[in-house]
Scaffold this motif. Sequence first.
Motif, short mmCIF file in Angstrom:
data_model
loop_
_atom_site.label_atom_id
_atom_site.label_comp_id
_atom_site.label_asym_id
_atom_site.label_seq_id
_atom_site.Cartn_x
_atom_site.Cartn_y
_atom_site.Cartn_z
N ASP A 38 0.68 -1.27 0.18
CA ASP A 38 -0.43 -0.35 -0.03
C ASP A 38 0.64 1.08 -0.16
OD1 ASP A 38 0.81 -0.80 2.28
OD2 ASP A 38 -1.03 0.66 3.53
N ALA A 39 1.98 0.63 -0.23
CA ALA A 39 2.93 2.82 0.16
C ALA A 39 4.24 1.38 -0.63
CB ALA A 39 3.54 3.11 1.69
N THR A 40 4.07 1.78 -2.33
CA THR A 40 5.20 0.64 -2.63
C THR A 40 6.78 1.56 -3.16
OG1 THR A 40 4.82 1.33 -4.63
CG2 THR A 40 4.07 -0.27 -4.64
N ASP A 41 6.91 2.47 -2.81
CA ASP A 41 8.27 3.09 -2.24
C ASP A 41 8.75 2.70 -0.54
OD1 ASP A 41 8.39 3.74 -5.02
OD2 ASP A 41 7.75 5.73 -4.74
N LEU A 42 8.00 2.22 0.19
CA LEU A 42 8.44 1.97 1.47
C LEU A 42 9.21 0.42 1.24
CD1 LEU A 42 6.52 3.84 4.29
CD2 LEU A 42 7.87 1.67 4.70
N LEU A 43 9.93 0.71 2.22
CA LEU A 43 10.62 -0.44 2.04
C LEU A 43 10.77 -0.44 4.25
CD1 LEU A 43 12.05 -3.65 2.18
CD2 LEU A 43 14.27 -2.24 1.84
N ALA A 44 9.82 -1.84 4.50
CA ALA A 44 10.48 -2.20 6.08
C ALA A 44 9.17 -2.56 6.55
CB ALA A 44 9.44 -0.42 6.93
N VAL A 86 6.99 7.37 12.04
CA VAL A 86 8.22 7.25 10.93
C VAL A 86 7.97 6.81 9.03
CG1 VAL A 86 9.48 4.61 10.14
CG2 VAL A 86 9.01 5.32 12.51
N ARG A 87 6.35 6.49 8.87
CA ARG A 87 5.92 6.56 8.08
C ARG A 87 5.84 7.76 7.24
NH1 ARG A 87 0.96 3.29 5.47
NH2 ARG A 87 1.03 4.18 3.42
#
Length: 254
Positions: A38-44, A86-87
């Motif tokens: 749901d936030a494809t540029d975010l790695l976590a 953080v997001r």
Amino acid sequence: MCLIAFAWRVHPEFPLVVVANRDEYLDRPAVPAHWWPDATDLLAGRDLEAGGTWMGLSRNGRFAALTNYRDPSRRHSAAPSRGRLVRQALETGEDTLAALHAIAADSVRYAGFNLLVSDGLTLGVHESTTGAVSLLEPGIHGLSNHLLDTPWPKLAHARRHLTALLQRLPADDDVLALLRDETAAADEDLPRTGVSLEWERLLSPVFIRAPGYGTRCSSLILVGRDGRTRFREWTWEDDGGLRSEVLHGFTITR
């Protein structure tokens, strides 16, 4: 996270090196680091209870990580989850200082925390308990459950061992020796944060095993000068055994 040691613009090939342990209640569900659908540029990693995260990266080179501030007298039971901050820091288009000031303007609503944010060019911190926002100079720094670089024994240990580890990068075989250290601090060196002496002892190692609580995952982040980035994470069983390991690599696109 509850322990983060990081080298900022110290290594000639890796401007940002992060080693970290996330400590949490054992029954709080979470999943390891992954690209969020749901936030494809975010790695976590992701906290499945509140939906946020404790540390992450974005494809455009942003980094953010949060530690809680330990002080039972500051309990804030109705506060929103700090993982959303953080997001927010990863998804904003603002530079480091602007992103931190935007979060600081609203941080009184949350239980105490420290937030690291980088836009890829600068790295800064917001300490919610003091209200401070600042950019960091190059160096080897650390955060646990107090203010930046507070000399708790486990934080001093982590910073010292990270210094030695930098000389061997990109080899990272010694990372787990640092992050899995269960040596407790001597009583005379323990901080006094408002919990019982028994709990100060249990929380003093780098790697924590305590009733119902402990180190849930360990992480290594290497951000290269050429933009190539590596995120390695180990997730632990309740008894400290290895549950899973993930390795992600990508090149930053600005």
